[in-house]
Design a protein around this motif. Structure first.
Motif, PDB file in Angstrom:
ATOM      1  N   ASP A 159     -26.403  11.932   2.930  1.00 29.67           N
ATOM      2  CA  ASP A 159     -25.354  10.955   3.203  1.00 29.67           C
ATOM      3  C   ASP A 159     -23.975  11.542   2.939  1.00 29.67           C
ATOM      4  OD1 ASP A 159     -27.528   9.257   3.605  1.00 29.67           O
ATOM      5  OD2 ASP A 159     -27.425   8.445   1.572  1.00 29.67           O
ATOM      6  N   ILE A 160     -22.962  10.830   3.411  1.00 29.42           N
ATOM      7  CA  ILE A 160     -21.578  11.224   3.165  1.00 29.42           C
ATOM      8  C   ILE A 160     -20.871  10.076   2.477  1.00 29.42           C
ATOM      9  CG2 ILE A 160     -19.360  11.815   4.240  1.00 29.42           C
ATOM     10  CD1 ILE A 160     -20.949  13.172   6.467  1.00 29.42           C
ATOM     11  N   GLU A 161     -20.236  10.381   1.364  1.00 24.29           N
ATOM     12  CA  GLU A 161     -19.468   9.376   0.639  1.00 24.29           C
ATOM     13  C   GLU A 161     -17.986   9.612   0.916  1.00 24.29           C
ATOM     14  OE1 GLU A 161     -18.601   7.871  -3.916  1.00 24.29           O
ATOM     15  OE2 GLU A 161     -20.303   9.204  -3.542  1.00 24.29           O
ATOM     16  N   LEU A 162     -17.278   8.531   1.220  1.00 21.23           N
ATOM     17  CA  LEU A 162     -15.851   8.602   1.513  1.00 21.23           C
ATOM     18  C   LEU A 162     -15.152   7.562   0.649  1.00 21.23           C
ATOM     19  CD1 LEU A 162     -14.218   9.017   4.917  1.00 21.23           C
ATOM     20  CD2 LEU A 162     -13.436   7.174   3.463  1.00 21.23           C
ATOM     21  N   VAL A 163     -14.155   7.999  -0.130  1.00 19.82           N
ATOM     22  CA  VAL A 163     -13.397   7.093  -0.995  1.00 19.82           C
ATOM     23  C   VAL A 163     -11.923   7.332  -0.742  1.00 19.82           C
ATOM     24  CG1 VAL A 163     -12.884   6.411  -3.373  1.00 19.82           C
ATOM     25  CG2 VAL A 163     -15.206   7.136  -2.756  1.00 19.82           C
ATOM     26  N   SER A 164     -11.199   6.252  -0.488  1.00 22.58           N
ATOM     27  CA  SER A 164      -9.766   6.360  -0.222  1.00 22.58           C
ATOM     28  C   SER A 164      -9.007   5.303  -1.017  1.00 22.58           C
ATOM     29  CB  SER A 164      -9.498   6.180   1.273  1.00 22.58           C
ATOM     30  OG  SER A 164      -8.130   6.351   1.546  1.00 22.58           O
ATOM     31  N   ASP A 165      -7.959   5.728  -1.702  1.00 23.23           N
ATOM     32  CA  ASP A 165      -7.051   4.842  -2.436  1.00 23.23           C
ATOM     33  C   ASP A 165      -5.691   4.935  -1.762  1.00 23.23           C
ATOM     34  OD1 ASP A 165      -8.125   3.666  -5.031  1.00 23.23           O
ATOM     35  OD2 ASP A 165      -8.805   5.745  -5.199  1.00 23.23           O
ATOM     36  N   PHE A 166      -5.102   3.782  -1.425  1.00 23.97           N
ATOM     37  CA  PHE A 166      -3.785   3.803  -0.791  1.00 23.97           C
ATOM     38  C   PHE A 166      -3.101   2.456  -0.993  1.00 23.97           C
ATOM     39  CE2 PHE A 166      -7.033   2.662   2.255  1.00 23.97           C
ATOM     40  CZ  PHE A 166      -6.521   1.579   2.938  1.00 23.97           C
ATOM     41  N   ASP A 167      -1.838   2.407  -0.678  1.00 21.58           N
ATOM     42  CA  ASP A 167      -1.049   1.186  -0.820  1.00 21.58           C
ATOM     43  C   ASP A 167      -0.574   0.696   0.535  1.00 21.58           C
ATOM     44  OD1 ASP A 167      -1.223   1.180  -3.626  1.00 21.58           O
ATOM     45  OD2 ASP A 167       0.470   2.544  -3.808  1.00 21.58           O
ATOM     46  N   LEU A 168      -0.525  -0.632   0.664  1.00 22.55           N
ATOM     47  CA  LEU A 168       0.004  -1.282   1.862  1.00 22.55           C
ATOM     48  C   LEU A 168       1.046  -2.307   1.443  1.00 22.55           C
ATOM     49  CD1 LEU A 168      -3.286  -2.066   3.847  1.00 22.55           C
ATOM     50  CD2 LEU A 168      -1.659  -0.231   4.290  1.00 22.55           C
ATOM     51  N   THR A 169       1.954  -2.591   2.340  1.00 21.34           N
ATOM     52  CA  THR A 169       2.966  -3.603   2.106  1.00 21.34           C
ATOM     53  C   THR A 169       2.704  -4.781   3.042  1.00 21.34           C
ATOM     54  OG1 THR A 169       4.518  -1.845   1.563  1.00 21.34           O
ATOM     55  CG2 THR A 169       5.460  -4.002   2.028  1.00 21.34           C
ATOM     56  N   PRO A 170       2.456  -5.978   2.497  1.00 15.23           N
ATOM     57  CA  PRO A 170       2.181  -7.143   3.358  1.00 15.23           C
ATOM     58  C   PRO A 170       3.253  -7.369   4.419  1.00 15.23           C
ATOM     59  CG  PRO A 170       1.689  -7.673   1.085  1.00 15.23           C
ATOM     60  CD  PRO A 170       2.350  -6.320   1.084  1.00 15.23           C
ATOM     61  N   ALA A 171       4.515  -7.146   4.085  1.00 12.83           N
ATOM     62  CA  ALA A 171       5.602  -7.364   5.048  1.00 12.83           C
ATOM     63  C   ALA A 171       5.440  -6.488   6.290  1.00 12.83           C
ATOM     64  CB  ALA A 171       6.953  -7.102   4.389  1.00 12.83           C
ATOM     65  N   ASP A 172       4.843  -5.293   6.140  1.00 10.04           N
ATOM     66  CA  ASP A 172       4.622  -4.402   7.288  1.00 10.04           C
ATOM     67  C   ASP A 172       3.665  -5.014   8.317  1.00 10.04           C
ATOM     68  OD1 ASP A 172       6.303  -2.506   6.195  1.00 10.04           O
ATOM     69  OD2 ASP A 172       4.683  -1.194   5.495  1.00 10.04           O
ATOM     70  N   PHE A 173       2.869  -5.989   7.874  1.00 11.83           N
ATOM     71  CA  PHE A 173       1.893  -6.627   8.751  1.00 11.83           C
ATOM     72  C   PHE A 173       2.243  -8.105   8.990  1.00 11.83           C
ATOM     73  CE2 PHE A 173      -0.148  -2.954   6.914  1.00 11.83           C
ATOM     74  CZ  PHE A 173      -0.721  -2.366   8.027  1.00 11.83           C
ATOM     75  N   ASN A 174       3.512  -8.420   8.804  1.00 11.56           N
ATOM     76  CA  ASN A 174       4.019  -9.788   9.009  1.00 11.56           C
ATOM     77  C   ASN A 174       3.264 -10.827   8.186  1.00 11.56           C
ATOM     78  OD1 ASN A 174       6.002  -8.905  10.766  1.00 11.56           O
ATOM     79  ND2 ASN A 174       4.703  -9.184  12.566  1.00 11.56           N
ATOM     80  N   ILE A 175       2.855 -10.445   6.989  1.00 11.72           N
ATOM     81  CA  ILE A 175       2.210 -11.382   6.069  1.00 11.72           C
ATOM     82  C   ILE A 175       3.302 -11.912   5.145  1.00 11.72           C
ATOM     83  CG2 ILE A 175       0.488 -11.677   4.251  1.00 11.72           C
ATOM     84  CD1 ILE A 175      -1.038  -9.306   5.609  1.00 11.72           C
TER      85      ILE A 175
END
Length: 181
Positions: free
Chosen positions: A142-158
């Motif tokens: 199997d392949i394990e993939l782990v990603s940590d990142f940040d998003l800004t709600p305003a960038d998605f009109n939230i």
């Protein structure tokens, strides 16, 4: 006639088996997001039924998360998330389509390799180019993939209402974990 059918079925299944060897898939990936602010109630949710597919020949990757799959500790937060913020009846899913830059299965080992993912994230009706890093490692076949990142709600009109704005972080931390089989 049966012999022709059997031969065609074996030929078709053989081609399908070869094709499927190029793909690693999961329907039980996990996305955790946190938008907590010190001194206020934890704003954190987990979705443990996220789909992901990886083409191990090309490094192309796609993931889909249903918004109603996110679970909060507090039911009222979950309700507000679905009805007021993410509007999950109008925007039921988040989709990422992209490529793992410089992906080469032969260079992936059990210790993990840090690789860049580039692609488009569609969330809340907005499609945005993103570039994040992931640790990719082998776990047996199997392949394990782990990603940590940040998003800004305003960038998605939230939109975060003023009344709770101070209780929710401006930047949301996201952790995606996939065990692709």
């Amino acid at each position: 006639m049966r012999l022709i059918f059997l031969f065609t079925a074996v030929l078709f299944l053989g081609k399908t088996a070869v094709f499927s060897q190029d793909k690693k898939i999961t329907k039980t990936g996990q996305i955790v997001f946190e938008a907590s602010v010190p001194s206020f109630e934890e704003v954190k949710a987990v979705n443990e039924s996220v789909s992901c597919i990886l083409n191990i020949k090309t490094g192309e990757i796609a993931s889909l998360a249903l918004m109603k799959g996110f679970r909060f500790k507090v039911a009222l937060m979950e309700e507000h998330f679905n009805e007021n913020y993410i509007e999950s009846s109008k925007y039921p899913k988040a989709i990422f389509k992209g490529i793992i830059k410089n992906f080469n299965l032969n260079n992936i080992n059990k210790n993990g390799t840090k690789l860049e993912l580039n692609g488009k994230l569609e969330l809340h009706g907005v499609s945005k180019d993103i570039s994040v890093f992931a640790i990719v490692k082998k776990s047996g076949e199997d392949i394990e993939l782990v990603s940590d990142f940040d998003l800004t709600p305003a960038d998605f009109n939230i939109q975060i209402p003023k009344i709770v704005r101070q209780k929710i972080a401006e930047t949301v931390h996201v952790k995606a974990t996939f065990l692709l089989k």
